[in-house]
Scaffold this active site. Structure first.
Site, PDB file in Angstrom:
ATOM      1  N   SER A   1       0.131  -8.794  -5.482  1.00 30.28           N
ATOM      2  CA  SER A   1       1.010  -8.159  -6.461  1.00 30.28           C
ATOM      3  C   SER A   1       1.466  -9.160  -7.517  1.00 30.28           C
ATOM      4  O   SER A   1       1.553 -10.360  -7.271  1.00 30.28           O
ATOM      5  CB  SER A   1       2.237  -7.571  -5.776  1.00 30.28           C
ATOM      6  OG  SER A   1       1.860  -6.583  -4.867  1.00 30.28           O
TER       7      SER A   1
HETATM    8  N1  SAH Z   1       1.974  -7.356  -0.379  1.00 31.76           N
HETATM    9  C1  SAH Z   1       0.798  -7.865  -1.061  1.00 31.76           C
HETATM   10  C2  SAH Z   1       0.142  -6.789  -1.884  1.00 31.76           C
HETATM   11  C3  SAH Z   1      -1.059  -6.270  -1.265  1.00 31.76           C
HETATM   12  S1  SAH Z   1      -1.832  -4.921  -2.148  1.00 31.76           S
HETATM   13  C4  SAH Z   1       1.197  -9.062  -1.904  1.00 31.76           C
HETATM   14  O1  SAH Z   1       2.144  -9.725  -1.587  1.00 31.76           O
HETATM   15  O2  SAH Z   1       0.543  -9.362  -2.862  1.00 31.76           O
HETATM   16  C5  SAH Z   1      -1.506  -3.576  -1.054  1.00 31.76           C
HETATM   17  C6  SAH Z   1      -2.044  -3.704   0.335  1.00 31.76           C
HETATM   18  O3  SAH Z   1      -1.753  -2.483   1.021  1.00 31.76           O
HETATM   19  C7  SAH Z   1      -3.546  -3.898   0.446  1.00 31.76           C
HETATM   20  O4  SAH Z   1      -3.817  -5.072   1.144  1.00 31.76           O
HETATM   21  C8  SAH Z   1      -4.022  -2.660   1.243  1.00 31.76           C
HETATM   22  O5  SAH Z   1      -5.066  -2.949   2.141  1.00 31.76           O
HETATM   23  C9  SAH Z   1      -2.766  -2.281   1.981  1.00 31.76           C
HETATM   24  N2  SAH Z   1      -2.693  -0.890   2.451  1.00 31.76           N
HETATM   25  C10 SAH Z   1      -3.071   0.237   1.794  1.00 31.76           C
HETATM   26  N3  SAH Z   1      -2.824   1.317   2.557  1.00 31.76           N
HETATM   27  C11 SAH Z   1      -2.298   0.879   3.726  1.00 31.76           C
HETATM   28  C12 SAH Z   1      -1.840   1.508   4.918  1.00 31.76           C
HETATM   29  N4  SAH Z   1      -1.892   2.832   5.082  1.00 31.76           N
HETATM   30  N5  SAH Z   1      -1.354   0.728   5.905  1.00 31.76           N
HETATM   31  C13 SAH Z   1      -1.291  -0.616   5.777  1.00 31.76           C
HETATM   32  N6  SAH Z   1      -1.705  -1.276   4.673  1.00 31.76           N
HETATM   33  C14 SAH Z   1      -2.206  -0.547   3.655  1.00 31.76           C
END
Ligand code: SAH
Length: 225
Positions: free
Chosen positions: A76
């Site tokens: 993010s």
């Molecule tokens: N928190 C991260 C952002 C990751 S992007 C950061 O600090 O940058 C969002 C993430 O959500 C992705 O890795 C994706 O695989 C995950 N995601 C999407 N749907 C999900 C679900 N139902 N359960 C768990 N993770 C999920």
């Protein structure tokens, strides 16, 4: 008190992009963009974001932008991490926070230093495995991580006094609402009819859920299963 963090890992490469000065500049940009919580700013100043992205992208780690982390996912944007964290913490200190979509673990690292304990769920196992190793190397231990569908929450460890969701839901996941403790709050992007995403803060008061809009955002979709 919050997370015990060593943050004593050696920079992987390059001096300029890993330097404190680069992070200080990022924090100045976050302040200009409206982040005011001194605790959140201090943590954003200390977490080495360049370690959470591929080495090839490390030189861009302190730009205020999302970057690819593999498996079609992104780390993010720092502003988004800071503002979601600020929104989550606005009502006072949180002991137990559930994080859905831990990804590379950057938001996890930020949260862990501001709350008692973080329970992180990520559906893509290799991403979580990398996050696990890195967070341990950084000396961040006040967390529990698991692979799974975050929409189901983490029943055994509920209730949570904070829930933060890093992927856009089609609607407020019922199970997450139920795992929110009294007075607990959830920050979550929700996709509306026209495809736009709105960041919501939902606060639980008994059986009632009070919803506030925090503005328009852009997240990868929350995927079931
Ligand atoms: N928190 C991260 C952002 C990751 S992007 C950061 O600090 O940058 C969002 C993430 O959500 C992705 O890795 C994706 O695989 C995950 N995601 C999407 N749907 C999900 C679900 N139902 N359960 C768990 N993770 C999920």
């Amino acid at each position: 008190m919050g997370g015990q963090t060593g943050m004593n890992r050696q920079p992987r490469s390059g001096i300029g992009m890993t330097s404190q000065r680069t992070r200080d500049r990022l924090v100045q940009r976050l302040q200009k963009a409206g982040i005011t919580d001194p605790a959140v700013l201090a943590v954003m100043r200390s977490v080495p974001r360049h370690l959470f992205v591929d080495e090839a992208l490390a030189s861009r780690a302190y730009e205020d932008t999302a970057l690819p982390i593999g498996h079609g996912q992104t780390i993010s944007q720092p502003y988004v991490v800071a503002s979601m964290t600020e929104a989550l913490l606005a009502g006072g200190r949180l002991e137990k926070v559930l994080e859905i979509g831990a990804g590379c673990g950057y938001q996890t690292a930020v949260l862990a230093q501001l709350v008692g304990e973080v329970y992180g769920i990520e559906r893509i196992a290799p991403l979580l495995q990398r996050a696990r190793i890195l967070l341990r190397e950084l000396g961040i231990y006040n967390l529990h991580l698991k692979v799974g569908d975050g929409v189901e929450g983490w029943k055994r460890s509920a209730p949570f006094d904070g829930i933060i969701v890093a992927a856009a839901a089609q609607e407020l996941p019922e199970e997450l609402l139920l795992q929110l403790g009294e007075g607990g709050r959830m920050v979550i992007p929700v996709t509306s009819g026209n495809g736009a995403q709105e960041l919501l803060r939902v606060t639980r008061r008994g059986d009632e859920y009070h919803c506030e809009s925090l503005g328009t955002v852009r997240f990868v979709p929350l995927v079931r299963g």
